[in-house]
Design a protein around this motif. Structure first.
Motif, PDB file in Angstrom:
ATOM      1  N   ARG A 113      18.602 -75.100  -9.118  1.00  0.00           N
ATOM      2  CA  ARG A 113      18.922 -76.505  -8.830  1.00  0.00           C
ATOM      3  C   ARG A 113      17.747 -77.450  -9.077  1.00  0.00           C
ATOM      4  O   ARG A 113      17.924 -78.657  -9.128  1.00  0.00           O
ATOM      5  N   GLU A 129      23.078 -83.023 -15.596  1.00  0.00           N
ATOM      6  CA  GLU A 129      23.750 -81.843 -15.032  1.00  0.00           C
ATOM      7  C   GLU A 129      22.709 -81.015 -14.297  1.00  0.00           C
ATOM      8  O   GLU A 129      21.619 -80.793 -14.823  1.00  0.00           O
ATOM      9  N   ARG A 130      23.048 -80.542 -13.126  1.00  0.00           N
ATOM     10  CA  ARG A 130      22.179 -79.606 -12.406  1.00  0.00           C
ATOM     11  C   ARG A 130      22.391 -78.216 -12.996  1.00  0.00           C
ATOM     12  O   ARG A 130      23.512 -77.837 -13.332  1.00  0.00           O
ATOM     13  N   ASP A 131      21.303 -77.475 -13.118  1.00  0.00           N
ATOM     14  CA  ASP A 131      21.402 -76.101 -13.604  1.00  0.00           C
ATOM     15  C   ASP A 131      22.142 -75.267 -12.564  1.00  0.00           C
ATOM     16  O   ASP A 131      21.897 -75.399 -11.357  1.00  0.00           O
ATOM     17  N   SER A 132      23.051 -74.415 -13.012  1.00  0.00           N
ATOM     18  CA  SER A 132      23.862 -73.622 -12.081  1.00  0.00           C
ATOM     19  C   SER A 132      23.056 -72.530 -11.384  1.00  0.00           C
ATOM     20  O   SER A 132      23.411 -72.100 -10.288  1.00  0.00           O
ATOM     21  N   ARG A 133      21.952 -72.094 -12.000  1.00  0.00           N
ATOM     22  CA  ARG A 133      21.140 -71.027 -11.399  1.00  0.00           C
ATOM     23  C   ARG A 133      19.895 -71.530 -10.695  1.00  0.00           C
ATOM     24  O   ARG A 133      19.395 -70.893  -9.790  1.00  0.00           O
TER      25      ARG A 133
END
Length: 135
Positions: A90, A84-88
């Motif tokens: 990338r 998963e890519r971090d939402s804050r």
């Protein structure tokens, strides 16, 4: 035997024990369909609560970034983890155990528990002393 020679002998014996443990656990892990590096990564991820950044996993598993990437790729292809890519930020990639990965972690023998079996012949007091001296 001098203290220095005794310490070197203990170091050598610990090394041999680790190698023997790795050799004996390998077939148990292969029966579950994983390699030793994959098992190390899965168990590390399990101890971290099932989610950890790829960078932290590499550090905690003592793997180079290129090695951990390949291990994650193979585990992801097998459905044991997903990224998963971090939402804050990338730049951060989270590695997350899937349900199937969690089940596998529960079935796999732990390398450290397997290694520790060699010490079960010692009395608890000696094990406590050994633990204290290693901390």
């Amino acid at each position: 035997m001098s203290k220095r020679e005794l310490a070197a002998e203990i170091g050598r014996l610990w090394g041999e024990l680790a190698v023997q443990s790795k050799r004996s656990i390998r077939p148990l892990l292969e029966a579950e369909g994983v390699t030793v590096p994959q098992a190390i990564l899965l168990q590390t991820l399990g101890r971290a609560g099932g989610r950890q950044s790829a960078r932290e996993l590499g550090r905690d598993c003592h793997m180079l970034a290129s090695t951990v990437t390949g291990v994650i790729d193979r585990l992801e292809a097998a459905g044991m983890v997903h990224r998963e890519r971090d939402s804050r930020d990338r730049r951060i990639v989270w590695v997350v155990l899937t349900g199937e990965g969690e089940e596998l972690v529960g079935r796999m023998p732990s390398f450290f528990e397997h290694l520790g079996k060699a010490f079960t012949v010692l009395p608890a007091r000696e094990l406590e002393q050994m633990r204290e001296s290693l901390l």
